[in-house]
Every structure is written in structure tokens, then in C-alpha cells.
Write an enzyme that holds these catalytic residues in place. Sequence first.
Site, PDB file in Angstrom:
ATOM      1  NE  ARG A 275      35.124 -24.741  -3.379  1.00 46.33           N
ATOM      2  CZ  ARG A 275      35.302 -24.617  -2.198  1.00 46.33           C
ATOM      3  NH1 ARG A 275      36.080 -25.492  -1.578  1.00 46.33           N
ATOM      4  NH2 ARG A 275      35.084 -23.555  -1.398  1.00 46.33           N
ATOM      5  CG  ASP A 331      41.712 -20.419  -1.591  1.00 52.32           C
ATOM      6  OD1 ASP A 331      42.163 -20.901  -2.622  1.00 52.32           O
ATOM      7  OD2 ASP A 331      40.342 -19.957  -1.577  1.00 52.32           O
ATOM      8  CD  GLU A 332      37.222 -21.803   0.726  1.00 51.84           C
ATOM      9  OE1 GLU A 332      36.725 -21.363   1.460  1.00 51.84           O
ATOM     10  OE2 GLU A 332      37.073 -21.690  -0.616  1.00 51.84           O
ATOM     11  CG  ASN A 333      43.272 -29.244  -0.955  1.00 51.31           C
ATOM     12  OD1 ASN A 333      42.291 -30.203  -0.920  1.00 51.31           O
ATOM     13  ND2 ASN A 333      44.525 -29.640  -0.930  1.00 51.31           N
TER      14      ASN A 333
END
Lengths: 705, 705
Positions: A275, A331-333
Site C-alpha cells: 500500500r 479497515d484503514e480507509n
Amino acid sequence: MKFSLALAGLFISFILAAQSPLPGLMPYPKSAILQDGKYRLNASFNASCIADDKDDILYSSVNRIFHGINRKTSLYFKQQYIKPGIVGKTSLIVKVAKKSDMFRGVDESYTLQVNSEGIMVDAATSIGAIRGLETLQQLLQKDTAGFYIPFVLIKDVPRFSWRGLMIDVARHFIPIDVIKRNIDAMATVKMNVLHLHLTDDEGFRIESKLFPKLHEKGSNGQYFTQDQVKDIISYARLRGIMVVPEFDMPGHTRAWFAAYPEFASAPGPYEPGPRFSVPANSNEPINIAAIMSVPTPTIDPTKEEVYKFLDKFFGEMANLFPSPYIHIGADENNGMAWKNNPAIVSFMNQKGIKDVHELQAYFVKRMYGIVQKHKKTMIGWEELNSPDLPKDVVVQKWIADGGFMKSHGKPLDIAIKGNPVIISTGFYTDHFLPAYIHYQNPNIPATDHPNIWGGEAAQWTEIADAGNIELRIWPRTGAIAERLWSPANVNNNENMYDRLFHLSKQLDEQGLQHIASYERGLRRLSNGNEYYNLKNLTDVLAPVRVMKNLFGRLGNPTQLSNNSSPFVEGGDIIFPDSEVKRTFRKNIAKYLDKKDPETEFLLKQQLELWIANHNVLIKAGMMQSGYANLEAHSANLQKISVTGLKALEKIKTGQVFSADEMTEIQKELKDARMPHGNAELDVVLEIESLIKQTLLPEPKMYPFF
Amino acid sequence: MKFSLALAGLFISFILAAQSPLPGLMPYPKSAILQDGKYRLNASFNASCIADDKDDILYSSVNRIFHGINRKTSLYFKQQYIKPGIVGKTSLIVKVAKKSDMFRGVDESYTLQVNSEGIMVDAATSIGAIRGLETLQQLLQKDTAGFYIPFVLIKDVPRFSWRGLMIDVARHFIPIDVIKRNIDAMATVKMNVLHLHLTDDEGFRIESKLFPKLHEKGSNGQYFTQDQVKDIISYARLRGIMVVPEFDMPGHTRAWFAAYPEFASAPGPYEPGPRFSVPANSNEPINIAAIMSVPTPTIDPTKEEVYKFLDKFFGEMANLFPSPYIHIGADENNGMAWKNNPAIVSFMNQKGIKDVHELQAYFVKRMYGIVQKHKKTMIGWEELNSPDLPKDVVVQKWIADGGFMKSHGKPLDIAIKGNPVIISTGFYTDHFLPAYIHYQNPNIPATDHPNIWGGEAAQWTEIADAGNIELRIWPRTGAIAERLWSPANVNNNENMYDRLFHLSKQLDEQGLQHIASYERGLRRLSNGNEYYNLKNLTDVLAPVRVMKNLFGRLGNPTQLSNNSSPFVEGGDIIFPDSEVKRTFRKNIAKYLDKKDPETEFLLKQQLELWIANHNVLIKAGMMQSGYANLEAHSANLQKISVTGLKALEKIKTGQVFSADEMTEIQKELKDARMPHGNAELDVVLEIESLIKQTLLPEPKMYPFF
């Protein structure tokens, strides 16, 4: 064969307290009463079931445990297979009232009685019988006369109904044989949910027959075929374990976009990969907040084609996985990819969606419809929580209140509000924390609530791969399994550790590769030569804890999305806990308390070994070996061991170190605490206590995310 | 990047003789010229191919080797995947003239050149490139400055075109992950045929979609699904290995009859299980001839339904396995089941078939028609040989001329007569023989002949299972692979052993479980405790050789047809060869020759270790452990080591033992040669030489079947 489950008339030698004479049991049963006597095994040991003839889960499990005991005892049992039908007098009878697959809330209780007549496992369901059979296998002991099962009466039932292990097979692909060995280990500690994190930026790890471009473009050839998935599901099913798939979205989706760049919030092309990247060999401190706020590949939630596509894909997957649950990640957006796309911003304005959090809630709601349509219950990481979240959506907690990341609600609050909760906060095995941290996990509410379903150990694979994942997960996950199965008051660290190291040997005996991988790693570092002296050192090292390790290594291309990343350095193969460390710690505590010559002798012996060990390693040419980056640890261990020996002398003669000596020693200790090669020397606190003649400090806690 | 394959102008430091400075190479290349210089590896190491973009075998192999080197060196190469297209300046270029799958006779030659410019692998076919890449991986070395490949020019080509490994997955089922690890190891030593013995009395190990009763009734649930078979074939294909299936008939067919008793020569019912049983704990000597003449389950060759059924079944299998070969077994049919059936006898009378040998030939002829119809070439064990055998049938030799069993022709005679020959005589790894026996296999004719295709190592599994088969096959099979690949004059035992132990470490590093299984076995015997001292003993034991071991253990229900038989005793987990034994042997030979103080010191050190070791084992409570049956060996080793030390003193002082002393010593040596726990002490000959001050005897040969 007569079994009496009543206690009347039996001589009960003693009731088991937290200090258990049944060291093999993990998780520890709700109630275990040891009795006088031993049931001895010989080649005539045999078994039969009082059960539904079609109960394949039961028969498969009985045979598995029976063959396991045969193997462990080398007795060459005359009976080869246990098949339906009673075979005359039997040593082991397994009685099951009702055939059942694993589902959440299934009756997993069992009674296990061993007396001179034989062994009886009595359960309401096939799943309860499996749990009881695992306990039976753990009861097997040996004395000079051979193998036996102690006379015992166990009545057992789990505290939580959801006891899971999450494995991230996306960042590094984890092949089917490794998954199966993890399933075996889960069965041993009575876990019942295998949660597979199947997709992430680094890889799309499952074959789609509807959209084959997904795995073809998104996996670099490393994915589960649907046949392999069926194989995993069936393997897990026969061990009383349910497989829950996770397709992480709307973030963590770079690998999807390799096939479908048109579904992304920013233009492509895309290739599967990490990412974000951290510059290699950077000497600047890592700014995690900055890294986490970079725009990352995210699904465009405004396009109707996206939902049409996901509807079909979820239809295919809902059909493949029999579990009633589908996990959508969520998650983690950080929403940056959305904010940067004018079309998405204009969609938000049009629909009156006021920020990216609301847009995330909109996406979750749409996905909820799709999951419902395919008759599944939705699970998501806690970022899917929002005020309007439907009450049948399961929230998986992973962020600690007051931790580094923003929490989306306390477990009990979410539960009281009406949503089921699964707790992973404090159960991240990839944080390199010692087992007692997970065992004492403060994130499990003190009060049980029906909506707190249980928890999951979580093993992410940024810096783990097929070659070391077993030693990363096990045996520590045994402590997590016990936290989720056993009553809350089974919580003594020392007792847990005794049983954990026992479990570790049992798992090794059964074929898990955690110890074998460690020792292979040591051979590799030693160029294939004898690693006995290296092991004296690595047994008292620990991997650098928590994020320092993770983020400190992201600069290397460690996220190469195949299963052959070079996680073969010292820090990659050492355990956070070791028996050598525990024994040393125990002896230090005992000696500081009693000042007895026996313990003094043991401590001296250990310190002298470490002193001599460094000389041997240096002589063996440490610098030319693969473990040169551990040399400083070996030298430091030698130094503080020398000081430790002096401290023993001081204590014996009623002296203390002078202020000048202490200045020098403080420097020595400071050096010894420094990390090298992603590892820390893990006996410094103990030697420091000896030097300062103070009590051992309380076990250190670590911050959770 | 310029590569010159011509030698002109290069300084050639020396030509490699049998004593090789390239210890990693096994099999040894036909020609290897070491040159001055080292090509050093760093994170920029990269690769590209000059080849057909669609050559999936090549690209998969280049990536596999590249990631293997990345893992071994821990250099974190910046290049992640090697894909079609040249990526600028590359360290490694792989050039392939023609894309090809593995087939017998494919051009497997390659040239490998390493110089200051980089590395070039040049091959006529993808398969040749794979072989060259494996050599490259074996060339990787390390010095104080890091990893490098020595400058070298290798031109290599195999001696034989058929270099196989046969694994019996029927007697004990061997699951797919173990098969894959064996394929990896085969690829390392350039073997090219995996022969799977899929059916036998004990189990029918492959799914049939046409006749599912076969695997359902014949396997106790332990078989390969067709998807798994495809997985194995594709895994092997990408490593240049062909998979040849064997369906053993007309004997060895009990498992078939569990589903189809009507095809047997004697009435059923049948269940899968051993062909014959030897009474357990019998003290009488085993009469092998008597055992082998018992009527055993055999197909009825007189029934047309049998051929109709086999035609359909072979059609299904011919379709599943792309290999042009099908193996029909045809071994060990003593004809007793036929003689005992009046209908069969009357059929023979009617057809003028004069004995069971002719009836076997009739059956083989009918099967030949079926195999031909499905466009495959038939292979069979040598009992399928007969005067009229068609010339395109391949004969696999396993019986030695002049051995215990009746041979069906010398390899060269069969070859000259016109049939292709594959040699397994002398290559049975389940006979527990040391590697040099296989290496010097006298059954390979001195003269090569085009009909001598090559050979196969053979691992039967009466007394091996998934838990120990890797240590049974490896590393010894490396010596067989070299016999089949390298020129006949590469035949020095000591040199072979040096490289074999190197190979063993390489295989371990790559993930093969042979060493891990051994060490797990030692932990198991030690109840999970430190096994260092036990290993000092087991490293100098060897399993009882040849049939004594096999037949001595058939009395136990060792043929339990699943993969959890208890092959966990000392004798089950020790290697026929060990580095400790070889080093001791070498030192004895050297000392007897030179009487030098350095070697004397090493011998003393070793003997003193063995003396001390026994005391430690006894103190550690050997009798309570799982290895009590090895205690006598430890005691004997201590005794003869004490005598060995005395012998060293005698030699130094120019003395010899007195006659009285020798009488006592002879008794001691006789005791030391006795087997215990299926194991023999394997350093007795060496210590005896020291005592008698005679040269070491020539390596012992053993009778083959």
C-alpha cells in the site's frame, strides 16, 4: 463397562487449583477432578462410538485421535480403524447424543471420565466430542511402567462461542499445507473459527471462476484454487472448525485493480504490491501518521457497476464458503483517495454525504444489502461501525481505546448497543509480544455479555511468510485459545507458561513446524553446521516488539508477494517466549526471595554458560556466519553475565556494588538493552534485578494499537 | 554484456578432477572448469531471459531459483519478478533456443558461464535451462566478503535419459505436500521422472470418477483426488519432471477387490490390507520362501469383464496423466491364486496355456492391447518379461542376477533383445543401505546401450510413512541421481560423500523435512527435552540392513494403511549415513596411515565424547525415555571407545594387545555388532581396525534382492 458420573463413593485425592498436576491441558477445563489411579495403555487399547453411524465428523476425529495416541505411544494398537458398531469390550467409548457440524453456539460441552473400567467421552454433539477427545490426548502421560491416562473427571464448556485465528494469506501467500498444519494446531487448543484474510493490496489469493482476471492479474500465480479452498473447508470441518472468508474493501484493494482499474478511485494501471513504501535505510524517524494519511488504492463507491460486480462475486463466494459469515474488511480507509477524486466529491455533494466517514457508511450499507441478499451475516473490522449500523452486523475490534489509532467504540458499548463483537485488540500475534500479554488481555471486558461472542488471534504477514509463520503464531496462540475457552479466573501466568511449553512440545510432536522452522533457521545461519551454541544465544533473544519492528522493516522489499521472502535472519526466527528465559526468570525471583544455595548454583551455571558461549561463538567465526548482526548481543550477554556472577557474590557476602561500579554497570545494561538485528536481549531485566538486589519488576505491558 | 563460450584467452586456474573444489555440485557436471575470480551478489542482482515469452516452465523456474537465491542470501533483491523482456543490464541471462516440456530424450544439456560480466545459462531447451539453473544455485558460496558465484565454465549433459524416483504411496499413503517436497528435491538433483506406485494390496490411492467405489472402498479415506493429481503433475512439469502412474496388477490387488470382489481369482469379501501377515513376536526364523508362496489376491485373467473394466479405467487414467507411459506393475505374482481356482485351470487347459507363467504372459498381452489403445507405452516390473514380449514394452529391473529372487534377464541382454530397460536393482532406498552401495551399483552395465534408458530409486513403504519417508529417501538419492546423470568415471566414494552431506544441507535449507523429521523424532524419544546427547549416539547408529529389517517388522501391524503409523522408534528415524561416521572413518584411515598427532587428538576427542555421553544419557534417565531399546548400543559404544583409547596408546608406544586381552575384546566387539531396536552400531569396524592395527576393510557390499 459402567460409568458413574456421580462423585459419590469415589475417593477424590484433591481438587485441582490453578496450580495443575495436569500439565498437558491447554486450554484448561472448567472443572477437572483428579482421582487416584492410572488407566494403562497397551496394544489392546481400542475404541468404539455410541453415535449416529453417519457422523463423519465424529468418526474422522475418533480415528485421528486414536491414531495420534498409537503414534505417540508406539504401541501398535491391534484395532486399525474405528467404524460404526460396538466391538465388544472397549477401552474408550465416545457417546454423542446428536450429530452436528460446527456452528457458532453449538453445544461444545463434554464430560470426560477415566477410571479403572476405561475411558468415556460423553457429549451432546459431535463438536463437544471433538473437544473432549483433544483433552483426552492431552491427558496422555508416561511413567517408568509406560503410558497411561490418569483417573480424572472433567466437565468442560467454553466461555466464548467464537474462538478464532485470522491468517493473512494476502501479504505473503501461505500455501495449503501450512494452513492445514495451523488447523491441526487450532483443533488441539479447541479453537473453532479460521478467518482467512484472502485479499489485500499485495495479492488476490483466491480463484474466481466468474472473474478469473482477479486471481490471474492479482496474485503473481500465488493463490488458492477453489478445489484447494474446498479442501481447506472440509479439513477444518472434520476438526470442528468453521472457515470465514474476508474480502477486504473498500481500501486494501490494489490487487483487485490490477484486473479492474475502472473500479478504483484513482486512475490505473495497478499491480499488486504494498500500500505504501517506506524509504529503505532511512535514518529519519518513521512518521507513522504521515504514512497512514497517504492516498491508497480504494474502491470507488459511487459507481453502480462496482456493486453489480461485487454482487456477482459475493454470490460466487457465498456459494463456495458454507460458513454463514462473510467478512468485508472495511479497515484503514483514510478517505484520501475519495477526497482527491472530483467525481466522488461531486457525488457526495449531490447525495448530501457530508464527509468520507459517511461515504464509508454508505459503502458499508450497500455491501450489507449484497451480503444479506446472499443469506450471509456480515462481519467487518471496527471501522465499519457507524451510528446506523444494522444490529446483525458483527464488529471485529482491533484498535485499543486510548491507543495510537482512533477506536470505534469500546467492546461492551458496542455489544450493549446491540451488535455482536469479536475482539482482536490485544491478540495480534504479529506484534512479537510474549504470551502473558495476550493472556492478560485487558480488552476482554470483565463482564461477559451475550453480544461479546469471543475473540480472534490475528497474524498479519507483512513480515512473515510460509517459512516462519508457524513459529510466529505458535505456541503463543495457545494462551489466547485458553483466554477464550477457560473461565476468567484461570489466569496465573507461571502456570500458563508451564502448560504453554508443554503444548509447544505436543504441537511439535504432532507435526507443526514451529520448532523445526526455528532450528532450520539456526542451521541456515550457521551454514548448515552445528547450531547448539548459537541456540544458547537465540533462546534468550526476542524479536523487537510491536510497530518498531514492522515499520522498521517496511523499507526493505519484504512484501514481495510470494512465499519465498528472505525472512531468515535472526530476528525472523526467534520466539518472543522461551523456556530458558522463563526458567532463568523464575530462578532469579526465587533466589532473590530465598537466597538458597540450590538456586544460586543454577543461576551460576547459567551465567557461566553464557560467558563461555560467547567465546565459542567467536571462535567458530561468528563474523563469517549469517548471524554477525547478533554478535553484539552475545558480547553484551557475556558482559552482563560476568556482572551477574559478581552480583551473586555480593549478595552472598552481604555487600552491594559501589556507586562507581554502578555507573559502569548502568552503561553496560544500557548497551545490553539496545536492539541489533531486529532482536533484543531478553534477560536484561532479570540480571538487573540481581545486580540491584531488588524484586523483579512486574511483567511489562506494551501499548496496543 | 558479452559472453564468450570459447576458452581462448581465459586463464584457466586448474581443471577439476574427481576431487572437486565445487563441493555444492551434485550431480557433478560432465565438464567444469573453475577460473580465477568471483562474481559477487548484492541487492541489485537481477535476471532476464532470452526465450519464448510463453515459456511458462522457464519463467516459473527462473523465478523459483532467483527467489531461492534471494532467500539464501537475504539480500532483498530489488527485482521482484522475472517477466518476459530484457530489463537493461542483467546479472543473470538465461537463453533458451526452444520451449519444451519434459519428455524422455529431450535435450537436457546446458552451458553455464560465470565471469566478471555476469552469469549466462545457455540451453537448447527449457528443460536444459532448468538443469543449468539448479547448478547455478548449487554454485552459490560465501566468504567473509559475502555471497558469490565462482567464475566457472560448465558444459553439462546427462548420461541417461531416465532418472527416476519411485514412491509407493499405496502401502502407506503419502500426502501431496510430502510428494511436492520430494519433487523439489528431485529437481535439485536433476531427476526427471516421478513414478507413483498408486495401488497395492494396502490401498487404492487415486480417485476414479468412473469407478468411485475403487477409492471409496479401497483407501480408508486416504487417496489423491484427481485435482490433487493434476496439481502434482503441474508442479512436477514446472520443474522438468514427468509423472508416471503405476497400477500394479494382476497381483498386489487386494484393495481393488474391496470394491470388485468378482474380479478376483478367489471369492471375497476383501478389505484393503497387507498381502500376507507374519505372526507377531514369533521367535522362529522367518521363512521368506514360504511366505512368498502363499496364495495372494490376484486378478482373474480369464474373465472378459475384467478387461472391459480395465479398458475403461485405463482410458480414464490415460486421460488424467499426460505422460506417454503407464506402468502396470506385474510383479510378484506367484500364480498360487490361479492354481487354486478350478475355473482358471480349466480355462488354461482349454486355451493350451501350460503354466501360470504363460497365463501371466497372456494377461500382460491383453493389457498391452489396452495400453496401446489408449496411446501409451507400457512399463512393467521385470516379471512381465517373456519370450514374446513386444519390443516397445519397457522392462523395469529390480531383481539382482544371482540374488534371492529369480531374475528375469540381465539388463544388457534385455536391451540387446530390443526392449528398453529401467534399472532399479541396487537402487532400493528402503533397504537402509549406505549411499556408496547405490553409488557403486554393479547392476548398471559397464557399457552404455541406447535401450538402457536409465534407472529409478525406489522407496517402498511397508515400514515408512509420511513422517519419516523424506529421511528414508534423502539425501542418499542424491548419490543415485549422480550415478544416472554424471559420467561413469565420477565414482570416488569419499568425494561423493563430501558433496552428499553438502546436498543434505542444501535440501534442508530449501525446506525438505529429512533433518527436521530426524530431530523431531529425537525430541519425541526424549519426551520433548534436549536431545543433544541422544543425537551423539544416534548419529553413529544405522538401521538394520535390507530384509532383516523389513521382514522382522511385518509382524507388527505396521502396514496400517494410513499416514499415522508409529514409525517413531530409534530405528525408524536414523540415517544409514552420517557425517559424524564418515569423519570418524576418514580419521581412522588417516591415523592408521600417518600416525600423526593432529588426527590422534581428533580420534581421542571423539572416543572420549562417546564415553562421557553414555554416562550423561544414563543420568538423564534413559530407561524412562522412549529410547530404552538403544541403551545397549550406548553402553557398547562406551566400552569399545574405552578400548579404542587403549588402542591409541598401544599404537603410540609400539605395542599390541595380548592374546588374553584380545579374547575379551573380541567378545566386546561381538556384543557391539548385535542389533537392538532395529538399529546397529555403525562404527565397530572402524574401532576394530584401530585395535587390530590393520587397514580399514573395503566398504562392505550387501546382497540385493
